[in-house]
Design a protein around this motif. Sequence first.
Motif, mmCIF file in Angstrom:
data_model
loop_
_atom_site.group_PDB
_atom_site.id
_atom_site.type_symbol
_atom_site.label_atom_id
_atom_site.label_comp_id
_atom_site.label_asym_id
_atom_site.label_seq_id
_atom_site.Cartn_x
_atom_site.Cartn_y
_atom_site.Cartn_z
ATOM 1 N N ASN A 1 -4.552 3.571 2.826
ATOM 2 C CA ASN A 1 -3.355 4.373 2.573
ATOM 3 C C ASN A 1 -2.629 3.899 1.320
ATOM 4 N N GLY A 2 -3.414 3.432 0.353
ATOM 5 C CA GLY A 2 -2.835 2.877 -0.866
ATOM 6 C C GLY A 2 -2.102 3.913 -1.701
ATOM 7 N N VAL B 1 0.820 -1.230 0.000
ATOM 8 C CA VAL B 1 0.000 0.000 0.000
ATOM 9 C C VAL B 1 0.848 1.271 0.000
ATOM 10 N N THR B 2 1.830 1.303 -0.907
ATOM 11 C CA THR B 2 2.687 2.480 -1.004
ATOM 12 C C THR B 2 2.110 3.497 -1.984
ATOM 13 N N SER C 1 1.396 8.532 5.660
ATOM 14 C CA SER C 1 1.528 7.346 4.812
ATOM 15 C C SER C 1 0.479 7.290 3.711
ATOM 16 N N GLY C 2 -0.416 8.261 3.685
ATOM 17 C CA GLY C 2 -1.496 8.278 2.694
ATOM 18 C C GLY C 2 -0.998 8.274 1.267
ATOM 19 N N THR D 1 6.256 3.765 3.055
ATOM 20 C CA THR D 1 5.142 3.294 2.212
ATOM 21 C C THR D 1 4.141 4.428 1.992
ATOM 22 N N THR D 2 4.698 5.603 1.688
ATOM 23 C CA THR D 2 3.880 6.800 1.532
ATOM 24 C C THR D 2 3.350 6.927 0.109
HETATM 25 K K LIG Z 1 0.698 4.986 0.754
#
Ligand SMILES: [K+]
Lengths: 449, 449
Positions: free
Chosen positions: A176-177, A60-61, A281-282, A393-394
Motif C-alpha cells: 500500500n505504498g 507507506v503513504t 489505504s492503497g 496513510t493513503t
Molecule cells: K498508501
Amino acid sequence: MKKSFRYYLQKLTPVQIIVLYYSLAVTVSVVLLSLPIAHQDGTAWSFIDALFTAVSAVSVTGLTVVNTADTFSVPGIFILMFVLQFGGIGIMTLGTFIWLVMGKKIGLKERRLIMTDQNQTNLSGIVNLMRQILLLILTIEAIGGIVLGTYFLNYFPNWQDAYLHGFFTAVSATTNGGFDITGASMVPFAEDYFIQFIVILLIALGAIGFPVLIELKDFAASKKGKYRFSLFTKITTITFVLLVVAGTVIIAALEYRYFFSGKSWHEALFYSLFQSTSTRSGGLATMDVSLFTETTLLVMCALMFIGASPSSVGGGIRTTTFALNLLFLYHYARGNKNIKIFNRELHEEDLMKSFVITLMAILLVFVSVIILSISESFSFIEILFEVCSAFGTTGLSMGITPDLSTVGKIVLMILMFIGRVGILTFIYIIGTKEAKANYHYPKERVIIG
Amino acid sequence: MKKSFRYYLQKLTPVQIIVLYYSLAVTVSVVLLSLPIAHQDGTAWSFIDALFTAVSAVSVTGLTVVNTADTFSVPGIFILMFVLQFGGIGIMTLGTFIWLVMGKKIGLKERRLIMTDQNQTNLSGIVNLMRQILLLILTIEAIGGIVLGTYFLNYFPNWQDAYLHGFFTAVSATTNGGFDITGASMVPFAEDYFIQFIVILLIALGAIGFPVLIELKDFAASKKGKYRFSLFTKITTITFVLLVVAGTVIIAALEYRYFFSGKSWHEALFYSLFQSTSTRSGGLATMDVSLFTETTLLVMCALMFIGASPSSVGGGIRTTTFALNLLFLYHYARGNKNIKIFNRELHEEDLMKSFVITLMAILLVFVSVIILSISESFSFIEILFEVCSAFGTTGLSMGITPDLSTVGKIVLMILMFIGRVGILTFIYIIGTKEAKANYHYPKERVIIG
Ligand SMILES: [K+]
Ligand SMILES: [K+]
C-alpha cells in the motif's frame, strides 16, 4: 558491547521500540534516498524533501513532494522499493527482530490470542507469526511482480523496463505504498482492466490485515467445515468489503452526471472501484482525483479517515474501530447493553477503545486542518483531503503536496507517523503513566447532552 | 372527552410528549406567523418559509429565510417574541404542563436528583422546578428589557420603538433566539459596549443551563460556606466559561492581522468576545461573520457544534458532553480507569453517553454537509457553518439561508429540531426498543485501531 545494547533494549517498552525503529527507519531512508546514486542527474533535493519522502515511504503513504519518476534513478527506485518493504511490513517485523536480538524464544501457545494482542503492543509470541507474514507478503509480491511484469511486456520496449515496472507496481500496491514510477500513478492504465484488477487484489491483500491472511491460510489447510474464523477476522473483513462496495456505489452515483458523464458503464465501474479500493489505504489512482466533485471528495476523505484493517500495511482509525462505533451506536439506540454479533459478545473495553481512537483522530484531523488553513493558501477541501490522506496513510492527493509550506509538510509527516503506528500507540506515547491511586471518590451523575 | 385525552397522554412516553409538543408548537407558530396581521404589506410568504421560520423560532435558532425587520408587522414581532418564549423555555415547560393536565402532583424530594434526571426525560417532580425556571427567565427578560429599552431611548425617536427593541432584544438574547428586528442583527450597536455587555450577559444566563441558575439562586439564599454546588454545575459552568474565553482569544489571535487590522484593542476584544459568546448558542452578531478568515470560521463551527449547557435554551452536543470527552481522553492517555474531578468520580455510563452523543452528532453533521453539498451551490465552509449553526441552534450564518433550496431548508429544519431536543432524545426517538434477551454469548476481544 552487545550485552549493553541488549540491556538497553530490554528496558524499552514495546511502544518505545516501535517509535525507536520508526525513527531509525526514517533516518536510514533519508540517508539512502539522498545518496547521489539514487538520483537522476541535476534533480533538486532539499533536506525537508528527503525527510518527507522518507516518512512517506516508511509509513507507506505515498504522498510525494517530488515526482518519483523524474527524480530517482534505477538504483534509487530499488532503494525506494526496499524502504516500502521496510515500512509496509516493518513496524511489526522490526519488533520481532528486536525480540530475536534479545534472544528470547517465544512459544506459540495459541495463535489467535497473539493476533489479538499484537497491536496492543504485547510482542511476546509474535516471532513465528512474523515469519509467516513476511513469507506470505513476499510471495504475494513475487507473484504479483511476475504477472504484472510479464503483462507489461505489451507496454514497454524492453523486458528490463517491463519487469522493473511490474515489480515496483506489485510492491507499491501490496505494501500500500502508493508510490509510482509512471509519473502519473495508474493513469496510463486507466483503460486496462486486467492491470487494475491485479492491483486492486494486491492492495486488498495488503490492507485486509495480516491476521486475516494467516487465518485464510489455516482455513485452506484445515479440514472442510472444521475451521472457525475469529470474530476479529469476520468483523474486519466484512467491514472492509462493505466499505469498498459502498465507496464504489457512492462514487458512481455522485459522479454519474459529472466525471462519468459520457463514459461507459464499465469505465464508471472501474474508476469507482479502483478509487474506492485505493481509499482503504492503497493510494494509487487511475485518474486525477481533483476532477471529482466536492461531494465525492468529502466522501473519500471519510473513507481515507477510516482506512485499512488493523495489523495491516494501512492507516486511519481502522475498519474494526469504525465497525464497533457503528455497532455500538445501533445497539445503544435499541437499548441493548450487550452487543452480540456472530454468536459472540463484544468487550466493553474494546468499545471504549474504539470511541477514544475515533474522537482522538477527529481532534487530530481538525487541529491539522486548522494549522494548514493558516499555513497554506489552498482551498478547504484540498487541505482536508491531504490531511485525511496522510492520517489514513493513503497517499491520494488533489495535487497540493509539492507546493506545501514547511509547516504543512511537518504536520503531514506527523499525521503519517500517527496514522501508521496507530492512534492507540500514539496515545501511549503521549500518555504519561501516573501513580495509580487506590482511593475512590463517591460517584456523581452529570447531565449529558 | 377530557378523560379520553388524559388517557392517551398517559400512554405516551416523555420522549413522545416532547416530540408531540414540539410539533404542536411548530404548527401553532406556522399559523400564528402566517396571519395577515403579522405581516407588513406586500411581503412574500411561502409555506416552506413559514415552516422554516416557525422551526427556527421554536428551536430558538434564529436562522432566517426572510428578513424579520422587513417582513413582520409590530403584532408579528410580538407573536415572534411569544414563539421564542415558547421555544426557549418551552420544550421542558411543555412537559410540565402535560403533567399538570394529567393531574399528577409531584413531590420534590431532592431537587438535585431531578435536575440530573430531567434531560433523561424522567419528568416526575419537575413541576416546581419549572415554575422557578419560568419565573427566573421572565424576571431576567423583564429586567433586561427595561434596561435595554431605557437605554435605547438614545437610539430611537420615540419610547414605543425604544422599548419594543429593548424587550425584543432582551427576549431574543435570553432565549438565545438569535432573531433581530434591526435588519442587521447587532451590527448597529457594534460600537456600543454597554448594549453588548448586557446582551452577552443575557445570552449567557440563558445558555448556562437552568440547573446552574437554580443552584446560584439557592447559593445566594444559603448561609455562607454551607452550600455545595453539584458536580454538574461545576463542570458545565467551567466548560462554558473556558469555551467563551478560549473562543475570544482564538478569534482575536486568528483575526489579528485580518479583520482586526487597523482596529483598536477594545474593538478587537468586543468583536471577539461577542462572537465567541454568540457561538455558545446566542446567534446574534455585531458583524458580518463571513468577513472572518476561513480558519476562524472553522473554529466557530466547532464552537457552535459544542453548543450550550444541557437543560438550557441552547443546542449542540452540550458543554458537559464536550468536557467528559476531553476528560476521558486525558485520563485514558494517562492510564487512569476512574475519572476523578472535584472530589467526585464520573459514572462510566455518562462517559459512554457523551461518546455516543458526540459520534452521532458528527455523523449527523457529516451526512448533512454531504446532502447540502449536492443540493446547494455554496462553498464548503458556508455549508459547514450553516449546518453547525443549525445543529447548535446558534443561528449565525454566512448569509446563505435565504438562498437555500427546499432540500437544504428541510435538512436544516431537521438539524434544528435535533439540536434543540438533544441527540439523546433523538436517539430514543429513532431507537426501537427490542425485547431484552436474557442469554449471553461468550465475549471475544477484537483488534482495535
Ligand atoms: K498508501
Ligand atoms: K440561537
